[in-house]
Design a protein around this motif. Structure first.
Motif, PDB file in Angstrom:
ATOM      1  N   ALA A  68      -4.685  -8.457  -1.455  1.00  0.00           N
ATOM      2  CA  ALA A  68      -3.957  -7.102  -1.156  1.00  0.00           C
ATOM      3  C   ALA A  68      -4.692  -6.040  -0.331  1.00  0.00           C
ATOM      4  N   LYS A  69      -4.053  -4.729  -0.140  1.00  0.00           N
ATOM      5  CA  LYS A  69      -5.036  -3.713   0.639  1.00  0.00           C
ATOM      6  C   LYS A  69      -4.614  -2.977  -0.892  1.00  0.00           C
ATOM      7  N   THR A  70      -5.855  -1.981  -0.320  1.00  0.00           N
ATOM      8  CA  THR A  70      -6.229  -0.929  -1.599  1.00  0.00           C
ATOM      9  C   THR A  70      -5.428  -0.058  -1.857  1.00  0.00           C
ATOM     10  N   GLY A  71      -4.789   0.153  -0.715  1.00  0.00           N
ATOM     11  CA  GLY A  71      -3.212   1.899  -0.895  1.00  0.00           C
ATOM     12  C   GLY A  71      -3.062   1.944  -2.089  1.00  0.00           C
ATOM     13  N   ALA A  72      -2.025   0.904  -2.304  1.00  0.00           N
ATOM     14  CA  ALA A  72      -1.626   2.028  -4.063  1.00  0.00           C
ATOM     15  C   ALA A  72      -2.521   1.851  -4.647  1.00  0.00           C
ATOM     16  N   ALA A  73      -4.126   1.365  -5.385  1.00  0.00           N
ATOM     17  CA  ALA A  73      -4.514   1.597  -5.665  1.00  0.00           C
ATOM     18  C   ALA A  73      -5.029   2.815  -5.873  1.00  0.00           C
ATOM     19  N   ARG A  74      -5.603   3.601  -4.113  1.00  0.00           N
ATOM     20  CA  ARG A  74      -6.600   4.527  -4.437  1.00  0.00           C
ATOM     21  C   ARG A  74      -5.084   5.462  -4.035  1.00  0.00           C
ATOM     22  N   VAL A  75      -3.708   5.809  -4.273  1.00  0.00           N
ATOM     23  CA  VAL A  75      -2.561   6.931  -5.019  1.00  0.00           C
ATOM     24  C   VAL A  75      -2.916   6.360  -5.680  1.00  0.00           C
TER      25      VAL A  75
END
Length: 270
Positions: free
Chosen positions: A136-143
């Motif tokens: 997966a990409k990291t966008g959810a973790a970043r937010v």
């Protein structure tokens, strides 16, 4: 956000979308009690069909906490669909532009306003041959790490049987069941208050995806592969296999050319 604040456009979309969903898909929904009653949060959901955003939105709409999806910016520009996307508060994603980070800022703002932002961390429909969640990409973790909001892992299965990944024609009969299992919040506290390096974001993302995968294992009653499918790694491997095949063919092609030349050379010598 209570049901009283869902708004006209979301209610209108529900009037349009719920009847066909009820007709086409049976429901096996579990874990709705894990959807927070108030405050901002993220849901992280696996993606295996073009239909599953509608089926999943039905689940979460019924929880009373409507999701704000991240969606391609082009959907916001055209006629009724664009008006509906804007009216329901979806978040445009501008890919490969100077506005690419605006989606993350908008997601953070939405969470801080007390809303739910729904992420498909894989970024696209899974390419795993058996439709397990892929890397997966990291966008959810970043937010999540920036806001320290709850992250609710959600696994779903069944919309992909109605409309398989990348298929154009649905399989309407027999009637399919949409399974949803929403789990308790993922514990990301060990990542808080640390520099958000690529490695840290990758590790936090893997924790989120592992929770989704465990729930999908429960739905499907089978074990996922130990290593998630990685499209980048697969592309590298495919290029390597292609290069090896070409290299392997070259000697044969060269010998074949010589064999084709040999009769001509013998004829010329006579």
């Amino acid at each position: 956000m209570s049901r009283r604040r869902i708004g006209f456009w979301y209610r209108f979309a529900a009037v349009l979308c719920k009847p066909p969903l009820v007709i086409l898909i049976k429901r096996d929904w579990r874990g709705m009690e894990n959807i927070p009653a108030d405050g901002g949060f993220i849901t992280a959901v696996n993606h295996n069909s073009h239909v599953d955003p509608f089926a999943y939105a039905h689940f979460q709409y019924n929880s009373g906490r409507v999701p704000r999806f991240l969606a391609k910016s082009g959907l916001f520009k055209k006629g009724f669909v664009g008006a509906a996307m804007r009216g329901t508060g979806q978040i445009p994603v501008y890919r490969e532009t100077t506005d690419a980070l605006s989606a993350f800022r908008a997601a953070i703002d939405a969470v801080e306003r007390g809303e739910c932002v729904a992420f498909y961390p894989e970024g696209t429909i899974t390419r795993d041959p058996d439709q397990w969640p892929m890397t997966a990409k990291t966008g959810a973790a970043r937010v999540a790490l920036q806001t320290k909001c709850p992250v609710i892992p959600v696994a779903q299965w069944g919309a992909n049987e109605l409309l398989p990944p990348y298929a154009k024609k649905p399989h309407l009969l027999p009637r399919k069941t949409h399974h949803v299992l929403a789990g308790p919040p993922v514990d990301l506290s060990r990542f808080y208050d640390k520099e958000m390096t690529p490695d840290l974001l990758k590790d936090a993302t893997e924790v989120i995806m592992a929770a989704i995968t465990r729930q999908l294992e429960e739905i499907r009653g089978e074990k996922a592969p130990e290593t998630p499918y990685d499209p980048k790694r697969e592309r590298i491997e495919q290029r390597r296999r292609t290069a090896a095949a070409v290299e392997h063919q070259r000697p044969g092609q060269h010998n074949g050319a010589l064999r084709e030349q040999e009769p001509q050379e013998e004829g010329q010598g006579k």
